[in-house]
Design an enzyme around this catalytic site. Structure first.
Site, PDB file in Angstrom:
ATOM      1  N   CYS A 117      -7.272 -30.340  38.137  1.00 24.45           N
ATOM      2  CA  CYS A 117      -8.580 -29.912  38.931  1.00 24.45           C
ATOM      3  C   CYS A 117      -8.877 -30.529  40.149  1.00 24.45           C
ATOM      4  O   CYS A 117      -8.736 -31.700  40.348  1.00 24.45           O
ATOM      5  CB  CYS A 117      -9.669 -30.208  37.820  1.00 24.45           C
ATOM      6  N   CYS A 157     -15.239 -35.121  39.809  1.00 23.45           N
ATOM      7  CA  CYS A 157     -16.446 -35.365  38.922  1.00 23.45           C
ATOM      8  C   CYS A 157     -16.072 -36.864  38.427  1.00 23.45           C
ATOM      9  O   CYS A 157     -14.819 -36.972  37.893  1.00 23.45           O
ATOM     10  CB  CYS A 157     -16.611 -34.332  37.903  1.00 23.45           C
ATOM     11  N   CYS A 184     -14.615 -37.618  34.766  1.00 27.11           N
ATOM     12  CA  CYS A 184     -13.726 -36.607  34.029  1.00 27.11           C
ATOM     13  C   CYS A 184     -12.419 -36.936  34.323  1.00 27.11           C
ATOM     14  O   CYS A 184     -11.676 -37.413  35.214  1.00 27.11           O
ATOM     15  CB  CYS A 184     -13.968 -35.306  34.832  1.00 27.11           C
ATOM     16  N   CYS A 238     -15.125 -22.080  21.767  1.00 31.90           N
ATOM     17  CA  CYS A 238     -15.357 -22.236  23.172  1.00 31.90           C
ATOM     18  C   CYS A 238     -14.033 -22.404  24.027  1.00 31.90           C
ATOM     19  O   CYS A 238     -13.304 -23.281  23.592  1.00 31.90           O
ATOM     20  CB  CYS A 238     -16.152 -23.719  23.362  1.00 31.90           C
ATOM     21  N   CYS A 289     -17.798 -18.268  23.348  1.00 31.45           N
ATOM     22  CA  CYS A 289     -18.247 -19.098  24.738  1.00 31.45           C
ATOM     23  C   CYS A 289     -17.153 -19.466  25.738  1.00 31.45           C
ATOM     24  O   CYS A 289     -16.636 -20.081  25.345  1.00 31.45           O
ATOM     25  CB  CYS A 289     -19.168 -20.408  24.313  1.00 31.45           C
ATOM     26  N   CYS A 306     -25.245 -21.754  28.161  1.00 30.36           N
ATOM     27  CA  CYS A 306     -25.095 -22.908  27.568  1.00 30.36           C
ATOM     28  C   CYS A 306     -24.930 -23.925  28.616  1.00 30.36           C
ATOM     29  O   CYS A 306     -23.805 -23.895  29.560  1.00 30.36           O
ATOM     30  CB  CYS A 306     -23.783 -22.700  26.665  1.00 30.36           C
ATOM     31  N   ARG A 345     -27.047 -29.634  20.925  1.00 32.28           N
ATOM     32  CA  ARG A 345     -25.484 -29.899  20.294  1.00 32.28           C
ATOM     33  C   ARG A 345     -25.148 -30.961  20.498  1.00 32.28           C
ATOM     34  O   ARG A 345     -25.235 -31.846  21.411  1.00 32.28           O
ATOM     35  CB  ARG A 345     -24.516 -28.745  20.890  1.00 32.28           C
TER      36      ARG A 345
HETATM   37  S1  SF4 Z   1     -15.564 -31.601  34.756  1.00 33.42           S
HETATM   38 FE1  SF4 Z   1     -13.244 -31.914  35.221  1.00 33.42          FE
HETATM   39  S2  SF4 Z   1     -12.518 -30.211  34.756  1.00 33.42           S
HETATM   40 FE2  SF4 Z   1     -14.839 -29.809  35.302  1.00 33.42          FE
HETATM   41  S3  SF4 Z   1     -14.930 -29.291  37.495  1.00 33.42           S
HETATM   42 FE3  SF4 Z   1     -15.272 -31.511  37.191  1.00 33.42          FE
HETATM   43  S4  SF4 Z   1     -13.234 -32.417  37.498  1.00 33.42           S
HETATM   44 FE4  SF4 Z   1     -12.940 -30.254  37.189  1.00 33.42          FE
END
Ligand code: SF4
Length: 351
Positions: A64, A68, A71, A108, A141, A201, A271
């Site tokens: 990605c 974040c 993550c 999901c 979802c 959600c 949840r």
């Molecule tokens: S949570 Fe993870 S997968 Fe989702 S946008 Fe952020 S870095 Fe990318």
């Protein structure tokens, strides 16, 4: 503050106030059973003893470009996770069937990344049609990042029931957990999904350095956005991410957070999501008296507890799976193999 009064009011569908919500988060540990009992009132009023079981299918993992901080799939993450680009339709459907046969009533379909291409929206449509063709009662979802209005409409028209897009943390705290997009970007996609007719959600991850006031902000933001389902994640601080080593939550904190969310959003599906095993530990079953929903088994890039342990916990609590006939009581415990959390596992709860 009389906790029982809050529960009674929430049972009529009325949210508690911001001051009361903050009061719930700052109760003493000695009052935890009263907190759970208050939040259990709306939980049982609106959902009875039913538990909705959700099953994650990780369509695309890692790689990605977003950053974040929590993550494992983020830009530059060296967390030891599987990285792959889109399961085939056949692989996705076979994986979904395993969860459905174990009791899941919502599948999901999750893909990492900033946003899906139109071709990827088409892949989600095809997988949705294949799953629903065999299991018409199962809800789908999708979760694939930011959407355009057109893509949200296309997903709604293709039979997708809901779209997950978490707020993750409060507006004021967002820049501390991500620099490649904003809180407002997240709100925009939740708003678009609701406008298209998809069930919104949206939830968050607790334990990322936010204040109690910011948790209250989140609960009210989700109420104002009309989130039908609210996944409450507790941070899994994995190696290879900037939040590595962050571990600020006690089981009592988790129960207070769940209770506050329930009392602010009495009618929403709340949840138990990622991190429940790590942070709630032996108190998970109390969480089930507040939340009416959980993910079965493993998460996107980390292990949960074995699915059978989840099903046994639900049965031991005297609860039943939503959409399934009540199980015949056997009076005998199920033998469950003990697994230990794998080294180097990581999670990315939601795109
Ligand atoms: S949570 Fe993870 S997968 Fe989702 S946008 Fe952020 S870095 Fe990318």
């Amino acid at each position: 503050m009389q906790l029982a009064d809050l529960g009674e009011r929430a049972s009529s569908g009325e949210s508690i106030t911001r001051t009361e919500a903050l009061g719930v988060l700052t109760t003493e540990d000695a009052d935890i059973l009263a907190v759970v009992a208050a939040a259990a009132q709306p939980r049982f009023a609106f959902y009875g003893n039913r538990v909705r079981v959700n099953f994650l299918v990780n369509l695309k993992s890692g790689l990605c470009p977003e950053d974040c901080f929590y993550c494992s799939q983020r830009l530059g993450s060296d967390a030891e996770i599987l990285k792959y680009s889109w399961l085939s339709k056949e692989q996705a459907v076979a994986t979904a069937k395993a969860g459905i046969s174990a009791g899941a009533r919502r599948v999901c379909l999750v893909a990492s990344g900033t946003r899906p291409s139109n071709r990827e929206v088409g892949k989600i449509r095809d997988i949705t049609e294949a799953i629903k063709g065999d299991h018409p009662g199962v809800e789908i979802c999708a979760c694939a990042g930011f959407l355009t209005d057109t893509q949200a409409d296309a997903l709604a028209e293709s039979g997708v029931d809901a779209y997950n897009h978490n707020l993750n943390t409060a507006s004021e705290h967002y820049a501390n957990i991500c620099t490649t997009h904003t809180y407002d970007d997240r709100v925009d996609t939740v708003t678009k999904t609701k406008a298209s007719g998809l069930s919104p959600c949206s939830g968050f991850i607790a334990g990322m350095g936010e204040t109690p006031e910011q948790l209250v902000d989140l609960a009210f933001a989700l109420r104002d956005l009309g989130a039908d389902s609210i996944p409450v994640n507790f941070l899994l601080p994995f190696d290879g991410t900037p939040l590595k080593g962050t571990n600020n939550l006690t089981p009592h904190d988790c129960l207070r957070i769940l209770a506050m969310v329930r009392l602010v959003n009495p009618r929403s599906e709340v949840r138990l999501a990622a991190g429940r095993e790590l942070h709630l530990r032996s108190m998970q079953v109390l969480g089930l008296h507040i939340a009416n929903s959980l993910f079965l088994g493993d998460y996107l890039t980390s292990e949960g507890q074995p699915g059978q342990a989840d099903l046994d916990m639900i049965a031991d609590a005297g609860m039943v799976l939503e959409g399934s006939p009540a199980p015949e009581p056997t009076g005998k415990p199920t033998t469950v193999p003990i697994r230990r959390r794998g080294a180097g596992t990581a999670i990315s709860p939601n795109s």
